[in-house]
Design a protein around this motif. Structure first.
Motif, mmCIF file in Angstrom:
data_model
loop_
_atom_site.group_PDB
_atom_site.id
_atom_site.type_symbol
_atom_site.label_atom_id
_atom_site.label_comp_id
_atom_site.label_asym_id
_atom_site.label_seq_id
_atom_site.Cartn_x
_atom_site.Cartn_y
_atom_site.Cartn_z
ATOM 1 N N LEU A 191 -0.485 8.220 7.556
ATOM 2 C CA LEU A 191 -0.609 7.594 8.872
ATOM 3 C C LEU A 191 -1.681 6.549 8.633
ATOM 4 C CD1 LEU A 191 0.020 7.240 11.585
ATOM 5 C CD2 LEU A 191 -2.169 8.358 11.700
ATOM 6 N N LEU A 192 -0.061 5.095 8.396
ATOM 7 C CA LEU A 192 -0.573 4.058 8.685
ATOM 8 C C LEU A 192 -0.030 2.822 9.575
ATOM 9 C CD1 LEU A 192 0.883 4.038 4.629
ATOM 10 C CD2 LEU A 192 -1.563 4.138 5.623
ATOM 11 N N GLU A 193 -0.892 2.222 9.816
ATOM 12 C CA GLU A 193 -0.050 0.984 10.484
ATOM 13 C C GLU A 193 0.971 -0.688 9.637
ATOM 14 O OE1 GLU A 193 -3.279 -1.793 11.773
ATOM 15 O OE2 GLU A 193 -3.654 -0.446 12.730
ATOM 16 N N THR A 194 1.857 -1.001 10.509
ATOM 17 C CA THR A 194 3.267 -0.763 10.081
ATOM 18 C C THR A 194 3.939 -1.969 11.414
ATOM 19 O OG1 THR A 194 5.802 -0.738 8.698
ATOM 20 C CG2 THR A 194 4.829 -0.088 11.255
ATOM 21 N N LYS A 214 9.993 6.797 6.924
ATOM 22 C CA LYS A 214 9.107 7.778 7.794
ATOM 23 C C LYS A 214 9.399 9.003 7.547
ATOM 24 C CE LYS A 214 8.360 3.979 11.727
ATOM 25 N NZ LYS A 214 9.726 3.086 11.206
ATOM 26 N N SER A 215 8.555 10.249 8.080
ATOM 27 C CA SER A 215 8.468 11.319 8.215
ATOM 28 C C SER A 215 7.074 11.780 9.404
ATOM 29 C CB SER A 215 8.152 12.193 6.917
ATOM 30 O OG SER A 215 7.786 13.545 7.187
ATOM 31 N N ASP A 216 7.707 13.110 10.068
ATOM 32 C CA ASP A 216 6.903 13.600 11.700
ATOM 33 C C ASP A 216 5.792 15.161 10.650
ATOM 34 O OD1 ASP A 216 8.345 11.901 13.123
ATOM 35 O OD2 ASP A 216 10.053 13.230 13.246
ATOM 36 N N ASP A 217 6.482 15.038 9.304
ATOM 37 C CA ASP A 217 5.902 16.195 8.594
ATOM 38 C C ASP A 217 4.724 15.234 7.775
ATOM 39 O OD1 ASP A 217 4.937 18.464 7.520
ATOM 40 O OD2 ASP A 217 6.605 18.205 5.522
ATOM 41 N N PRO A 218 3.326 16.061 8.952
ATOM 42 C CA PRO A 218 2.226 15.948 8.785
ATOM 43 C C PRO A 218 1.639 15.997 6.979
ATOM 44 C CG PRO A 218 1.956 17.598 9.612
ATOM 45 C CD PRO A 218 3.487 17.017 9.937
ATOM 46 N N GLN A 264 0.717 -0.995 -0.315
ATOM 47 C CA GLN A 264 -0.373 -0.360 -0.038
ATOM 48 C C GLN A 264 0.748 1.323 0.159
ATOM 49 O OE1 GLN A 264 -2.491 0.387 3.970
ATOM 50 N NE2 GLN A 264 -3.245 2.182 2.531
ATOM 51 N N LEU A 265 1.746 1.243 0.647
ATOM 52 C CA LEU A 265 2.361 2.515 1.026
ATOM 53 C C LEU A 265 3.449 2.728 -0.507
ATOM 54 C CD1 LEU A 265 3.744 4.702 2.485
ATOM 55 C CD2 LEU A 265 5.240 2.782 3.193
ATOM 56 N N ALA A 266 4.225 1.482 -1.502
ATOM 57 C CA ALA A 266 4.282 1.348 -2.446
ATOM 58 C C ALA A 266 2.996 2.220 -3.307
ATOM 59 C CB ALA A 266 5.302 0.298 -2.729
ATOM 60 N N SER A 267 2.353 1.439 -3.832
ATOM 61 C CA SER A 267 1.518 1.416 -4.945
ATOM 62 C C SER A 267 0.772 2.802 -4.781
ATOM 63 C CB SER A 267 0.675 0.533 -4.966
ATOM 64 O OG SER A 267 0.127 -0.092 -3.997
ATOM 65 N N ASN A 268 0.742 3.482 -3.163
ATOM 66 C CA ASN A 268 -0.307 4.730 -3.524
ATOM 67 C C ASN A 268 0.470 6.001 -3.121
ATOM 68 O OD1 ASN A 268 -2.101 3.376 -3.230
ATOM 69 N ND2 ASN A 268 -3.144 2.659 -1.367
ATOM 70 N N TYR A 269 1.608 5.546 -2.716
ATOM 71 C CA TYR A 269 2.704 7.246 -1.845
ATOM 72 C C TYR A 269 3.938 6.478 -2.513
ATOM 73 C CZ TYR A 269 -1.238 7.094 1.021
ATOM 74 O OH TYR A 269 -2.786 6.592 1.257
ATOM 75 N N HIS A 270 4.040 5.648 -3.268
ATOM 76 C CA HIS A 270 5.914 5.465 -3.992
ATOM 77 C C HIS A 270 6.908 5.605 -2.759
ATOM 78 C CE1 HIS A 270 3.244 7.960 -7.542
ATOM 79 N NE2 HIS A 270 4.417 6.597 -8.341
ATOM 80 N N ILE A 313 2.845 -1.326 14.887
ATOM 81 C CA ILE A 313 2.673 -0.167 15.337
ATOM 82 C C ILE A 313 1.966 1.084 14.531
ATOM 83 C CG2 ILE A 313 4.620 -0.612 17.033
ATOM 84 C CD1 ILE A 313 6.269 1.496 14.713
ATOM 85 N N SER A 314 1.187 2.277 14.756
ATOM 86 C CA SER A 314 1.008 3.219 13.662
ATOM 87 C C SER A 314 1.650 4.317 13.207
ATOM 88 C CB SER A 314 -0.490 4.245 13.826
ATOM 89 O OG SER A 314 -1.993 3.457 13.785
ATOM 90 N N ALA A 315 2.255 4.772 12.516
ATOM 91 C CA ALA A 315 3.381 6.019 11.946
ATOM 92 C C ALA A 315 3.001 6.264 11.363
ATOM 93 C CB ALA A 315 4.767 4.746 11.488
#
Length: 210
Positions: free
Chosen positions: A119-122, A110-114, A98-104, A133-135
């Motif tokens: 925000l995803l579970e991993t 990870k990033s702290d910049d909203p 999901q992280l790769a296909s939707n957000y490359h 966890i959620s990160a």
């Protein structure tokens, strides 16, 4: 002894008519089958069958799609392309996560910049077990951008330790680099090194290191 009863002319004509009808019906069925077969053969020639790609072909296409960016980042930051490609494969499930296909995001960075994260579970390995966890994870415009950011992370280290991945950078081959990823604390998975090495060897990714 009983005498055999002969058919009348009318009965013979009726029988002949039935027989002729049966012959005509059989001829009609045969003609139908021939026409249908002809149509099928011609339609198959006009429309070539859809070729389903094998898993190996799909994997090789993914490798080839990210290899140029991996080689380019190697020139800029000194990270072995085989390591970059193997990490991308392992952490993104061949670009299908999901992280790769939707957000490359190929590497789970990870990033702290909203404003530039999601925000995803991993799952992470802590205290001898896997936990969910959620990160917040960085969002990229392309795989190439993700690869460049990953290489910069290894080259520049973390905010708390600029030299964190110095052993990875100093590695001269993928075996050293894979072990040093674990040594320098890149991943929590205790089998991370072996997984990276297996991927590189299975797909001969070291061909991009030369």
């Amino acid at each position: 002894m009983a005498k055999r009863k002969l058919m009348t002319k009318k009965q013979r004509r009726t029988l002949a008519t039935i027989f002729a009808s049966m012959i005509a019906l059989i001829a009609l069925i045969l003609a139908f089958l021939l026409v249908r077969n002809f149509i099928r053969q011609n339609s198959s020639l006009a429309q070539p069958p859809i070729q389903v790609k094998s898993i190996r072909q799909q994997h090789e296409e993914f490798i080839q799609s990210i290899a140029p960016a991996a080689v380019n980042s190697s020139h800029n930051y000194g990270i072995l392309p085989s390591i970059t490609i193997a990490q991308a494969i392992l952490e993104s499930d061949w670009g299908q996560s999901q992280l790769a296909s939707n957000y490359h995001n190929l590497f789970g960075i990870k990033s702290d910049d909203p404003n530039n994260s999601q925000l995803l579970e991993t799952q992470e390995y802590q205290n001898g077990q896997w936990i969910t966890i959620s990160a917040r994870f960085r969002v990229y415009a392309s795989f190439e951008e993700s690869i460049q950011d990953h290489a910069a992370l290894l080259a520049n280290g973390t905010t708390w330790n600029k030299q964190q991945y110095q052993h990875v950078l100093a590695s001269t081959n993928y075996l050293e680099a894979a072990h040093n990823l674990q040594r320098d604390g890149y991943a929590t998975d205790p089998d991370y090194t072996q997984k990276i090495i297996q991927i590189i060897q299975k797909y001969h990714l070291d061909r991009y290191d030369h």
